[in-house]
Design an enzyme around this catalytic site. Sequence first.
Site, PDB file in Angstrom:
ATOM      1  N   ASP A   1      46.201  -4.387  47.441  1.00  0.00           N
ATOM      2  CA  ASP A   1      46.568  -3.015  47.781  1.00  0.00           C
ATOM      3  C   ASP A   1      47.030  -2.220  46.553  1.00  0.00           C
ATOM      4  OD1 ASP A   1      48.898  -4.326  47.348  1.00  0.00           O
ATOM      5  OD2 ASP A   1      49.916  -3.632  49.149  1.00  0.00           O
TER       6      ASP A   1
ATOM      7  N   HIS B   1      31.689  -5.037  21.929  1.00  0.00           N
ATOM      8  CA  HIS B   1      32.629  -4.485  22.910  1.00  0.00           C
ATOM      9  C   HIS B   1      33.739  -5.493  23.236  1.00  0.00           C
ATOM     10  CE1 HIS B   1      29.611  -1.175  24.351  1.00  0.00           C
ATOM     11  NE2 HIS B   1      30.211  -0.887  23.214  1.00  0.00           N
TER      12      HIS B   1
ATOM     13  N   ASP C   1      38.532   0.015  17.421  1.00  0.00           N
ATOM     14  CA  ASP C   1      37.756   1.115  18.002  1.00  0.00           C
ATOM     15  C   ASP C   1      38.619   1.657  19.141  1.00  0.00           C
ATOM     16  OD1 ASP C   1      35.961   2.795  19.286  1.00  0.00           O
ATOM     17  OD2 ASP C   1      34.283   1.386  19.164  1.00  0.00           O
TER      18      ASP C   1
ATOM     19  N   ASP D   1      36.853   9.154  19.861  1.00  0.00           N
ATOM     20  CA  ASP D   1      36.250   7.820  19.711  1.00  0.00           C
ATOM     21  C   ASP D   1      36.181   7.518  18.213  1.00  0.00           C
ATOM     22  OD1 ASP D   1      34.795   5.504  19.931  1.00  0.00           O
ATOM     23  OD2 ASP D   1      32.973   6.443  20.712  1.00  0.00           O
TER      24      ASP D   1
ATOM     25  N   HIS E   1      23.315  -1.530  17.230  1.00  0.00           N
ATOM     26  CA  HIS E   1      23.598  -0.437  18.179  1.00  0.00           C
ATOM     27  C   HIS E   1      23.120   0.877  17.587  1.00  0.00           C
ATOM     28  CE1 HIS E   1      27.026   0.655  15.639  1.00  0.00           C
ATOM     29  NE2 HIS E   1      27.388  -0.616  15.644  1.00  0.00           N
TER      30      HIS E   1
ATOM     31  N   HIS F   1      26.390   9.021  19.785  1.00  0.00           N
ATOM     32  CA  HIS F   1      26.283   9.420  21.197  1.00  0.00           C
ATOM     33  C   HIS F   1      27.063  10.703  21.364  1.00  0.00           C
ATOM     34  CE1 HIS F   1      30.375   7.813  21.835  1.00  0.00           C
ATOM     35  NE2 HIS F   1      29.997   6.749  21.168  1.00  0.00           N
TER      36      HIS F   1
ATOM     37  N   HIS G   1      31.024   8.367  26.250  1.00  0.00           N
ATOM     38  CA  HIS G   1      29.559   8.416  26.134  1.00  0.00           C
ATOM     39  C   HIS G   1      29.151   9.570  27.031  1.00  0.00           C
ATOM     40  CE1 HIS G   1      29.670   3.849  25.131  1.00  0.00           C
ATOM     41  NE2 HIS G   1      30.012   4.602  24.108  1.00  0.00           N
TER      42      HIS G   1
ATOM     43  N   GLU H   1      28.487   6.415  13.881  1.00  0.00           N
ATOM     44  CA  GLU H   1      29.130   5.108  13.882  1.00  0.00           C
ATOM     45  C   GLU H   1      28.225   3.957  13.450  1.00  0.00           C
ATOM     46  OE1 GLU H   1      29.938   3.551  17.908  1.00  0.00           O
ATOM     47  OE2 GLU H   1      29.447   5.534  18.668  1.00  0.00           O
TER      48      GLU H   1
ATOM     49  N   TYR I   1      27.399  -6.347  10.998  1.00  0.00           N
ATOM     50  CA  TYR I   1      28.165  -7.449  11.591  1.00  0.00           C
ATOM     51  C   TYR I   1      27.517  -8.774  11.197  1.00  0.00           C
ATOM     52  CZ  TYR I   1      29.183  -3.299  14.357  1.00  0.00           C
ATOM     53  OH  TYR I   1      29.495  -2.020  14.735  1.00  0.00           O
TER      54      TYR I   1
ATOM     55  N   ARG J   1      32.575  -1.466  11.271  1.00  0.00           N
ATOM     56  CA  ARG J   1      32.047  -0.224  11.857  1.00  0.00           C
ATOM     57  C   ARG J   1      32.979   0.898  11.403  1.00  0.00           C
ATOM     58  NH1 ARG J   1      31.416  -1.762  16.625  1.00  0.00           N
ATOM     59  NH2 ARG J   1      33.197  -0.999  17.821  1.00  0.00           N
TER      60      ARG J   1
ATOM     61  N   GLU K   1      33.551   4.910  12.399  1.00  0.00           N
ATOM     62  CA  GLU K   1      33.126   5.877  13.423  1.00  0.00           C
ATOM     63  C   GLU K   1      33.991   7.128  13.375  1.00  0.00           C
ATOM     64  OE1 GLU K   1      33.549   4.475  17.489  1.00  0.00           O
ATOM     65  OE2 GLU K   1      32.163   6.035  18.191  1.00  0.00           O
TER      66      GLU K   1
END
Length: 433
Positions: free
Chosen positions: A37, A237, A254, A265, A344, A348, A355, A378, A382, A399, A401
């Site tokens: 709940d 991610h 990130d 972002d 990637h 975006h 996104h 970005e 890797y 990365r 960005e």
Amino acid sequence: MINQSFFANRRQSLAEQLSDNSAAIIFSAHEKTRSNDTEYLFRQDSTFYYFTGFNEPEAVLVLVKKDNGLQIILFNRDKDEIQEIWHGRRLGQAAALEKFDIDQALSVDELSDKLPELIAGCDTIYHDFFDDNDEFVDGLLEALKANPDCKKTCQLSDLRVISDEMRLFKQSPELAVMREAAKISSAAHTRAMQQCKAGMYEYQLEAEILHHFAMNGARFAAYNTIVGGGENACILHYTENESTLNDGELVLIDAGCELHGYAADITRTFPINGQFSAPQKAIYELVLKAQIAAIKLLVPGNTIKQANDAAIEIMIKGLMELEILNGDVRKLIDDEAHRAFYMHGLSHWIGLDVHDVGDYGGKKRTRVLEPGMTLTVEPGLYFSAKPEIDAKWHNIGVRIEDDILITANGNEVLTKDVVKTVDEIEALMSGAN
Ligand code: GLY
Ligand code: MN
Ligand code: MN
């Protein structure tokens, strides 16, 4: 904060783009159960918010455009003393009518009865084809077609064709919010760099970031924060954020806040001990070179594809210089050799969603950029610990960005306040330590 007249103007602008004798139906988000709940904190549907600025669940905005003019109706929850004592305030219909520039506010409990009457005789019904209200809308359409007074030809049309295009172009009040979201998020990354020490847990750096967001008016992150030390930086991610941060490794963060619905972002990657090793610096500077070149190309008249192609070429040539890739540069580009390390996209759209919505001009992203569009830049590289890669590169994930606004003459980097050169990062971290 965006004021109500702005939301009202958007509804008018939407109405102008609807075909004659049509209706648009826009649903709020639903509350979502986390467990038993207990609910997740409510997040409004972005398109519903875009046209209303109204932050309650169980609401439906309806625009009806007929020969006799435009009618705007909001269905929302009734006032309810008990529910409001337990769960929080509800605007109700009387206050909704006063607050929003609408023609009617009706109880959402009457939606099934009143909506068919309101839209009877319409030729087209616009709604979001990809939300989870299809069953309701299909039932509505069947009911309309079964009504002998209505035409049998009523069609559904995807609202997103209009609403996504509107959302893609940011206007000045939204840009003011996005600049502020970018500023708060930049400062949060700066704080993380200053607080980072070997031996901390990833979730402790996450806490530094979220603390800064909340203390500066942004209670929510725009997406789940990624804090990946060492090999975890190579999981795109990664959100477990549960490992210790080791001396000698990099950490990739990130993170971006959500402010009045709008996202930032940002990714920064920095050495946990404040000093880049030679291999870390080589990869970092290659990604940065690609990012800076891409930012230069993201200007009106160009496309994301052009900027991505330039970033890929820089990274492939750089990887050849580092002897990570070998062969003919043209063939490596044609064979997409970068994909093993940069898997990637470059950019975006960003706005009410991290996104964000908007047509990219197909998979290759050849939409021509125009002033008012906001997007990320970005690139990343890797290197997980694969045997075919020299061990000195293992567990380096980088990365970088930033968020940019396309302007009439070029672009504006919204997230410029957080440092990103090797020298700037090392100086900031040594000062803090
Ligand atoms: N934070 C998700 C992304 O960079 O797209
Ligand atoms: Mn992004
Ligand atoms: Mn990101």
